[in-house]
Each structure stands twice: as C-alpha cells, then as structure tokens.
Design a protein around this motif. Structure first.
Motif, PDB file in Angstrom:
ATOM      1  N   UNK A 175       0.825  -1.217   0.000  1.00  0.00           N
ATOM      2  CA  UNK A 175       0.000   0.000   0.000  1.00  0.00           C
ATOM      3  C   UNK A 175       0.860   1.269   0.000  1.00  0.00           C
ATOM      4  N   UNK A 176       2.039   1.204   0.579  1.00  0.00           N
ATOM      5  CA  UNK A 176       2.937   2.374   0.626  1.00  0.00           C
ATOM      6  C   UNK A 176       3.674   2.597  -0.692  1.00  0.00           C
ATOM      7  N   UNK A 177       3.594   1.604  -1.606  1.00  0.00           N
ATOM      8  CA  UNK A 177       4.368   1.690  -2.846  1.00  0.00           C
ATOM      9  C   UNK A 177       5.270   0.482  -2.970  1.00  0.00           C
ATOM     10  N   UNK A 178       6.078   0.457  -4.034  1.00  0.00           N
ATOM     11  CA  UNK A 178       6.969  -0.686  -4.234  1.00  0.00           C
ATOM     12  C   UNK A 178       7.884  -0.878  -3.026  1.00  0.00           C
ATOM     13  N   UNK A 179       7.990  -2.131  -2.610  1.00  0.00           N
ATOM     14  CA  UNK A 179       8.760  -2.432  -1.405  1.00  0.00           C
ATOM     15  C   UNK A 179       9.552  -3.710  -1.634  1.00  0.00           C
ATOM     16  N   UNK A 180      10.541  -3.920  -0.796  1.00  0.00           N
ATOM     17  CA  UNK A 180      11.394  -5.109  -0.923  1.00  0.00           C
ATOM     18  C   UNK A 180      11.262  -5.977   0.317  1.00  0.00           C
ATOM     19  N   UNK A 181      11.291  -7.295   0.076  1.00  0.00           N
ATOM     20  CA  UNK A 181      11.126  -8.233   1.186  1.00  0.00           C
ATOM     21  C   UNK A 181      12.180  -9.317   1.106  1.00  0.00           C
ATOM     22  N   UNK A 182      12.584  -9.771   2.282  1.00  0.00           N
ATOM     23  CA  UNK A 182      13.513 -10.899   2.374  1.00  0.00           C
ATOM     24  C   UNK A 182      12.692 -12.162   2.543  1.00  0.00           C
ATOM     25  N   UNK A 212       3.739 -15.801   3.981  1.00  0.00           N
ATOM     26  CA  UNK A 212       3.616 -14.970   5.188  1.00  0.00           C
ATOM     27  C   UNK A 212       4.994 -14.592   5.724  1.00  0.00           C
ATOM     28  N   UNK A 213       5.168 -13.311   5.991  1.00  0.00           N
ATOM     29  CA  UNK A 213       6.443 -12.808   6.504  1.00  0.00           C
ATOM     30  C   UNK A 213       6.206 -11.967   7.744  1.00  0.00           C
ATOM     31  N   UNK A 214       7.161 -12.013   8.671  1.00  0.00           N
ATOM     32  CA  UNK A 214       7.026 -11.086   9.792  1.00  0.00           C
ATOM     33  C   UNK A 214       7.637  -9.736   9.419  1.00  0.00           C
ATOM     34  N   UNK A 215       7.461  -8.759  10.278  1.00  0.00           N
ATOM     35  CA  UNK A 215       7.860  -7.374   9.993  1.00  0.00           C
ATOM     36  C   UNK A 215       9.356  -7.267   9.715  1.00  0.00           C
ATOM     37  N   UNK A 216      10.137  -8.111  10.354  1.00  0.00           N
ATOM     38  CA  UNK A 216      11.603  -8.036  10.215  1.00  0.00           C
ATOM     39  C   UNK A 216      12.061  -8.400   8.816  1.00  0.00           C
ATOM     40  N   UNK A 217      11.146  -8.971   8.015  1.00  0.00           N
ATOM     41  CA  UNK A 217      11.540  -9.367   6.659  1.00  0.00           C
ATOM     42  C   UNK A 217      11.205  -8.321   5.603  1.00  0.00           C
ATOM     43  N   UNK A 218      10.683  -7.193   6.006  1.00  0.00           N
ATOM     44  CA  UNK A 218      10.560  -6.073   5.079  1.00  0.00           C
ATOM     45  C   UNK A 218      11.933  -5.402   5.027  1.00  0.00           C
ATOM     46  N   UNK A 219      12.528  -5.383   3.830  1.00  0.00           N
ATOM     47  CA  UNK A 219      13.898  -4.866   3.687  1.00  0.00           C
ATOM     48  C   UNK A 219      13.855  -3.346   3.594  1.00  0.00           C
ATOM     49  N   UNK A 220      14.410  -2.685   4.620  1.00  0.00           N
ATOM     50  CA  UNK A 220      14.356  -1.229   4.653  1.00  0.00           C
ATOM     51  C   UNK A 220      12.947  -0.761   4.938  1.00  0.00           C
ATOM     52  N   UNK A 221      12.588   0.389   4.393  1.00  0.00           N
ATOM     53  CA  UNK A 221      11.306   1.013   4.688  1.00  0.00           C
ATOM     54  C   UNK A 221      10.304   0.648   3.591  1.00  0.00           C
ATOM     55  N   UNK A 222       9.120   0.192   3.999  1.00  0.00           N
ATOM     56  CA  UNK A 222       8.085  -0.124   3.010  1.00  0.00           C
ATOM     57  C   UNK A 222       7.765   1.132   2.197  1.00  0.00           C
ATOM     58  N   UNK A 223       7.653   0.958   0.882  1.00  0.00           N
ATOM     59  CA  UNK A 223       7.367   2.099   0.012  1.00  0.00           C
ATOM     60  C   UNK A 223       8.604   2.726  -0.592  1.00  0.00           C
ATOM     61  N   UNK A 224       9.783   2.348  -0.112  1.00  0.00           N
ATOM     62  CA  UNK A 224      11.019   2.925  -0.662  1.00  0.00           C
ATOM     63  C   UNK A 224      11.799   1.936  -1.520  1.00  0.00           C
TER      64      UNK A 224
END
Lengths: 378, 398
Positions: A175-182, A212-224
């Motif tokens: 929802x914040x924009x393109x994001x990266x996940x581990x 399903x991923x926990x919060x720690x697997x969002x790489x950097x800031x969501x949307x950036x």
C-alpha cells in the motif's frame, strides 16, 4: 586525470585474471553449466576464499569496502571466462539491496554468510507480463497482515540464480508503494521452477502464494523499494558493462586469431580487406565501450543525477557495442560461431542477455533524451 | 583512476581561458560561430596573437619556440581554443613542416624557417598528392633531377590546399625511380615564386576554391633545400603520422558543435520551428551524439593519461582519428538537416557573418556548405579506410 589502476587494484586484477585463466577455461564452464545448480559450487567456494564476495560490502559489515572500480575489475575478468557463478546475483543485486536498504540486524548475519560463500541470494523482480524494464509497475502484491507482518502473492521470472538461492529479495507492491522483502526460499508458499537462460546462466520462475512474513523481513522502509532498486540497478549496470567489456575483448581476441589461422582460397582470411576492416570496426566499438564502462564504474559515487545519466549512457553505448561485436564475431567465424562447442557463440549469447537486463540500449537512450541529454547541466 | 584534472591543470585551464577571452578578436569569433570560411588574413592575424604569447606552436621543442606542457595541458589548450571559437593555426605550418624541420632540418634550415613558420611570415602548403598517387602516396612520380647545386623539378601535384596563399611548399618528389617505390623519394622545400610553377584552382563543392593543382616545369630548387638525406623523404613523411596524440580526436571542436546543436534545438523549439515529433526525434539523436562524444572524449583522455603517466593505450589511440572524424561529420549533418529548405541558398560572402551572438545569422546559409566541406576530414591525411588498413596491420597484426 589518470586512468591507471592503483597498486591494490592491480593486485586484485592479477589475482582474478589469473584465477580465470588457470581455473576457468571453456571446458570448465561447460562442466559447470551441466551441474544441478547451473554453476560450480566448488568454484563459488574458491571465489569466496579469494575474498571476492567480500569486495562490494562495507568494512563495518565485514567486507572490503571496494568501489565501482574494484567491481569493474572483477566483472571484466568474469566476462573473459564467462563465469556462471552468482556473483552478480548475490553480491551486486540482492547483496546490493541488502547493503543499501538493510537494517543492521538484517545485514549482519547475512553479509557475513554471503562473504563466506555459505549464503546465496537472488533478486526476484522481473515479472512475466510486466514491462521490459520497470521499477514500479509490479503485479506482485504485499499486503499488511492484521497483527503485523506481510502476505506476498505474485509471480516472478528470470530470477538469476533463483533456484540455488537460499534467500530471495522480492519486490512487491505494498500500500505504501513498491517495497522489498527478504523471503527464505524454503518459506511455505514459495514455488521455484528452475529455468535455463540462453546465456547459460541459471534462472528461475518463482511463484509466491500466500507467503507470510514477519515485519523483520521487510527490507528497509516499506514504500522505498523503487529508490533502492534504482541504485541497485545502477550498480548492476556498471557491473555488467564491465562484464561485457571482458566478453567483447575475449571474443575479439578469438576472432583475430581465427582470421590469422583460418585459410580459404589458399590464404589466411585475415588477409582480406573486407574482414580486416570489420575487425577494426570491432576494435573501435570495444574501445568506446571500455571507456564508457570505466565511466560507469567511476560514476557510482557521484550525486544521483549525474550518476544516473552517466550510467544510462554507459549501458546504452556498451549495449550497442555488444550487439555489434557479438554479431560480427559470429559472422567472421562462419558456421563454427553458431555451435555450442565453440566459446564465441556463448559470448554472443551472454552479450545479448546483458543488453536485455536492467534496461537495454534503447531504453537508456530514451531515458537520456527525456532527461535533456547526457551533458545537461554539466 | 581519477577523471578530475589536478589543481595545476585547472589553474592552467583558467589561464588559457582568460587569455582567449581577452585576446580573441570578436570578428574572428563570429566567423567561427557562423562556420564562415576563414581567409588567410584571419588565420595570420590569430596566429600572430598566439605567437606573441608564445602559444602558437606549443608542441614544438622548447628550443624552437614550444612549451614544455604535459600531454594533459596540451589537451586542455586545444579544448579551450575550440570552446572559445578560436581558429586553428595553419596545420601545414604548425603541425607538419614545423615539427619536421625541428626534427630533421639542418641548423641553417631551422634558423631560416622556424621562427617565420611559427609566425606565418611564411605560409606553407603541402605538395604530397598527385593525380596518380593519393592513398598510394609512395607511387608519386613528380621528378627531381640533380644538376650540380640544384634539383630540376618536373611534374604535378594536386589537392594542394591553399597553394594560392603559399609562399613555400614542402613536397615529396622522386629522385630515384629504380628501387622500391618508398625509396628514392626526397623531401624538398620550394619557394613558390620560383619560375616554372603554375597554380590552377579547383573549386570544391562547398563553394570555395582552396584546392589547387600545381604544375612544375623545369623548376630549379637549390639542393640546400633538401630535408635530411636525398631518397629518405618517405621516412620523414611517415613521421608526420601519429606523432601528436593529444588532440587527434578534436574533442573540443565537437563539444563546441554540440553546444551549437543544443542551442539550435532550444531556439527552434521555442520559435515553433520544430513540431513535437521532431523535437522528440531530435532529442534522441542528440542524446546519441552526446554518448558518442563522451565515449570518444574518454578514449582520448585514456590516451592522454597514458602519455602522461605511462602505459601504451595504442589500440585506444588508433581509433581516435577515424571515430573523431565520423563524429564531426555526424554533427555537421545534423546542423544541415536542421537548416532544412531555408539552408538551400548559398551564403552571401561576408554578409553571412554579421549576426547576433546567440544564433548567428550565417548558420543557416553556412550549414550545408560546412557539411559538404567536412566530408574532407575522413579523406585527407590518410583516408579512414587507409587508417583501418594501418590499424589492421599494426594493432591487430592481420
């Protein structure tokens, strides 16, 4: 103004070039290609022992803090040997995203393991039906889950080293924009199908279904994620420009040697002026490309705008040189250039793949034209 | 590796820039901006201003009026000259006979000619090509027969640029026709007022008559005007090729032309002379030209760096002439295209150069003639095809 390498860089260049010459001949490459991973695990370990996997990472993260020139030196040598091992995928693409956007906890253990050769990572970004090159137009979705964490759904294609990877960096639209996940490759909902790249590089199609991923697997800031990817692709483009120069230099050498030794009409075909001039045209394209690959490597530390312009210019120029040299190396060889048993055809295919990756020559020229040109404000 | 100039180099650049701002006459600058044809008086005027500063022949040995500049400084000087719209000196004086005299001339010849050559008190022309000896220059036949203290010259030269202005000619003549064709060629200096010399102008497609045929009918040249040894002229002539690597791609000129193209793009778009499709296509083509120019500039700088810090860079150096001339031609083509039908009418002599500072009034009329004349750069001094033959042989060893 000085284009010479310093002593450390010369040592690095000697080391990696000697490795490629001694340990990575064409037979070795063919054998590596036939391995289950599509590359040689033992070569990967040797690259780790040489310290090459530590090169692009900062010293505080346990790396050597190498810059664009160090990567250029390594990638040019990788090009000469047409190395299949996932240096680009792990150290530059996924590793680059980790380096640029990762929090300290995200970086610490992973970078250590990447450097030791124990952790292979890949960047899952291209999508089957998406534009040829985009940072933002993604169909893979990342939805926040009530109570924290994320749910990822979507499909990725042409993931370099995707089947061998222990862990993926996945781009998805949040929802914040393109994001990266581990994403751990063993995560439930991750389906990996190994594919064979026409250039011999191992690829994968990867589906994410209710991952399903926990919060720690969002790489950097969501949307950036797009900003991170932009920089990662700049580093990757500088790297593959150098790789292309290594390939072009190798196939030109091979072609010249062929022109000297192949006899028709009772004389070496290199005595024919039409072929001599073609070979000279190839040399000229190579030298222009080499200059631009150097520019790309030296531009990575610049501010965002000149960096983007210089690297777009380099990728465009290297792309057109690569097409010319690849096609003409095959042409001057004749039928043998079209065979799998001969290295030149493999070089041609890898050059073709390099142009296709991270925006081709056409894409980058358009980007430059729309930005007002290469020298705008310069 | 470092792309930046040193503090010393930047100081030098500022010094050159300041000098050019202060001394380049505005009427010359305007002619250069408009791509108008420069006359002999224009070139002599500027050469003498440079010479007064000691910068007319910076690449000659210091003893003969040169400067002990580094390869980087030479590069900077040439670039600044071009960016300031300064004319280039006569190449025949500055780049050809001058260095030959410095290297191979006798003390008497040096004393007699060098200072006058630097100041263009003597205007030189080059007598190399003949009707039957162009790319195959060593096939030349113009004969010189020794009779006591003189050579008697009979034969013909052609494509002799600005022979009509010349006080002297340096020429390759045949003194021996029996051995290999490269042997028996002698390098002579001829006073153009010697009886027996006839000049016939050859109008060229840009509307100028700078090319000539020169005929020799029993022209008597003192033997003291021979450079070096009789019969070794080919070796001296070869010395002219490739001994100056710092400015060969003429990056400064191309940069200046690109600036003009960008300026035309802006003003024509603002005036409604380009529709949006044309604007987009032009932007794309200019981006391509810029990328090519940047690649060539960096290649040139790699060669300058190799000359300054060591390293060969021979294969990089070998491409500079061919790719440099191709790029210059590409830009003149673009300007001629932009001129369109309004550029069809030929320039009205000197009126063409009266114009504003921004968009010179002469550019429209001079665009096509300039495009036509610039076809010469891939032909003279060894055509690009001959250059490729040389690269194939010396670099690729085919």
């Amino acid at each position: 103004m000085d284009f010479n390498l310093n002593d450390e860089q010369r040592l690095l260049s000697d080391t990696i070039n000697r490795f490629v010459t001694d340990r990575y001949d064409f037979e070795h490459r063919l054998a590596a290609m036939a391995q289950p991973d599509g590359f040689s695990r033992s070569t990967w370990e040797e690259l780790a022992e040489l310290g090459l996997l530590a090169l692009p990472f900062a010293e505080e993260d346990g790396g050597f803090g190498g810059g664009g020139l160090e990567t250029m030196i390594v990638m040019e040598a990788c090009g000469k040997g047409l190395l299949l091992e996932p240096f680009l995928a792990t150290a530059i693409l996924a590793g680059g995203a980790l380096r640029l956007a990762g929090s300290d906890p995200q970086k610490s253990q992973r970078i250590e393991e990447i450097i030791s050769g124990a952790h292979i990572m890949a960047l899952a970004h291209h999508e089957p039906d998406g534009p040829r090159h985009t940072l933002t137009r993604l169909t893979t979705q990342a939805l926040p889950v009530e109570g924290g964490g994320w749910r990822i759904d979507g499909r990725k294609t042409a993931v370099i080293a995707g089947a061998a990877a222990d862990e993926l960096v996945v781009s998805a639209l949040a929802p914040q924009g393109p994001s990266l996940f581990l994403v751990d490759a063993a995560n439930p909902g991750v389906t990996v199908v190994r594919r064979h790249g026409y250039d011999g590089v191992a690829l994968a199609d990867i589906a994410f279904d209710d991952v399903r991923l926990d919060e720690a697997h969002c790489l950097g800031v969501a949307g950036e994620g797009a900003q991170t990817l932009r920089t990662v692709f700049e580093h990757a483009n500088a790297a593959v420009c150098a790789e292309a120069v290594g390939i072009m230099s190798d196939i030109l050498d091979t072609t010249i040697e062929f022109l000297r030794t192949r006899t028709q009409f009772g004389v070496p075909i290199g005595s024919f002026q039409a072929l001599q001039h073609r070979a000279v045209d190839m040399l000229m394209e190579l030298e222009m490309a080499r200059s631009m690959a150097m520019l790309a490597a030296m531009s990575l530390e610049l501010d965002a705008e000149p960096r983007a312009r210089n690297i777009a210019a380099a990728k465009a120029r290297v792309g057109s040189a690569a097409r010319m040299l690849g096609q003409q190396a095959v042409q001057l060889h004749g039928a043998i250039g079209l065979t799998m048993e001969y290295k030149v055809g493999h070089g041609f295919k890898r050059l073709t793949a390099i142009d296709a990756l991270f925006g081709d020559a056409d894409h980058h020229l358009d980007a430059l034209a729309q930005a007002g040109g290469l020298l705008a404000n310069a | 590796m470092d792309l930046n100039f040193t503090e010393d180099d930047l100081r030098f650049r500022d010094e050159v820039r300041g000098f050019l701002q202060d001394t380049l006459p505005d009427h010359l600058r305007q002619k250069m901006i408009a791509r108008a044809h420069l006359g002999k008086a224009d070139i002599v005027e500027w050469q003498r201003i440079l010479n007064a500063r000691g910068w007319a022949v910076p690449h000659w040995p210091v003893d003969y009026g040169g400067q002990s500049w580094t390869p980087t400084q030479r590069y900077i000087f040439q670039e600044e000259m071009a960016l300031a719209h300064a004319p280039e000196g006569s190449p025949f004086n500055v780049n050809m006979i001058g260095p030959i005299l410095c290297r191979f001339g006798t003390e008497d010849q040096k004393a007699r000619f060098l200072a006058a050559t630097a100041n263009i008190d003597i205007w030189w022309c080059q007598g190399f090509s003949e009707p039957g000896a162009g790319s195959d220059l060593a096939g030349l036949k113009c004969s010189a027969v020794r009779e006591g203290d003189v050579y008697v010259i009979n034969g013909q030269k052609i494509w002799t640029t600005q022979a009509q202005h010349a006080d002297w000619m340096f020429a390759l003549v045949r003194t021996d026709a029996t051995g290999r064709k490269q042997q028996g060629i002698t390098f002579l200096l001829l006073d153009m007022t010697t009886p027996g010399i006839t000049i016939r102008p050859i109008p060229s497609i840009d509307g100028v008559s700078d090319l000539n045929e020169v005929f020799f009918d029993d022209v008597r040249v003192p033997v003291e005007n021979c450079i070096g040894e009789e019969g070794k002229g080919w070796d001296y002539a070869k010395h002219l090729l490739g001994n100056e690597r710092s400015g060969i791609a003429r990056i400064g000129l191309s940069k200046e032309r690109l600036k003009q193209l960008r300026h035309l793009e802006r003003t024509m778009a603002a005036d409604g002379r380009l529709d949006s499709g044309e604007q987009a296509r032009l932007a794309r083509r200019l981006a391509e030209v810029e990328v090519e120019l940047r690649a060539l500039e960096l290649t040139q700088l790699r060669v300058v760096s190799a000359d300054a810090h060591g390293g060969g860079a021979n294969s990089a150096a070998s491409i500079l002439k061919v790719r440099g001339t191709e790029l210059q031609q590409r830009m003149t083509e673009l300007v001629a295209e932009l001129a369109g039908p309004a550029g069809l009418a030929l320039p009205v002599h000197d009126d063409a150069i009266e114009g504003g500072h921004e968009e010179p009034a002469g550019w429209l009329a001079n665009a096509a003639p300039y495009y036509f004349t610039m076809r010469k750069v891939s032909i003279f001094g060894g055509s690009n095809e001959i250059q490729k033959n040389i690269i194939a042989k010396t670099i690729l060893r085919l």
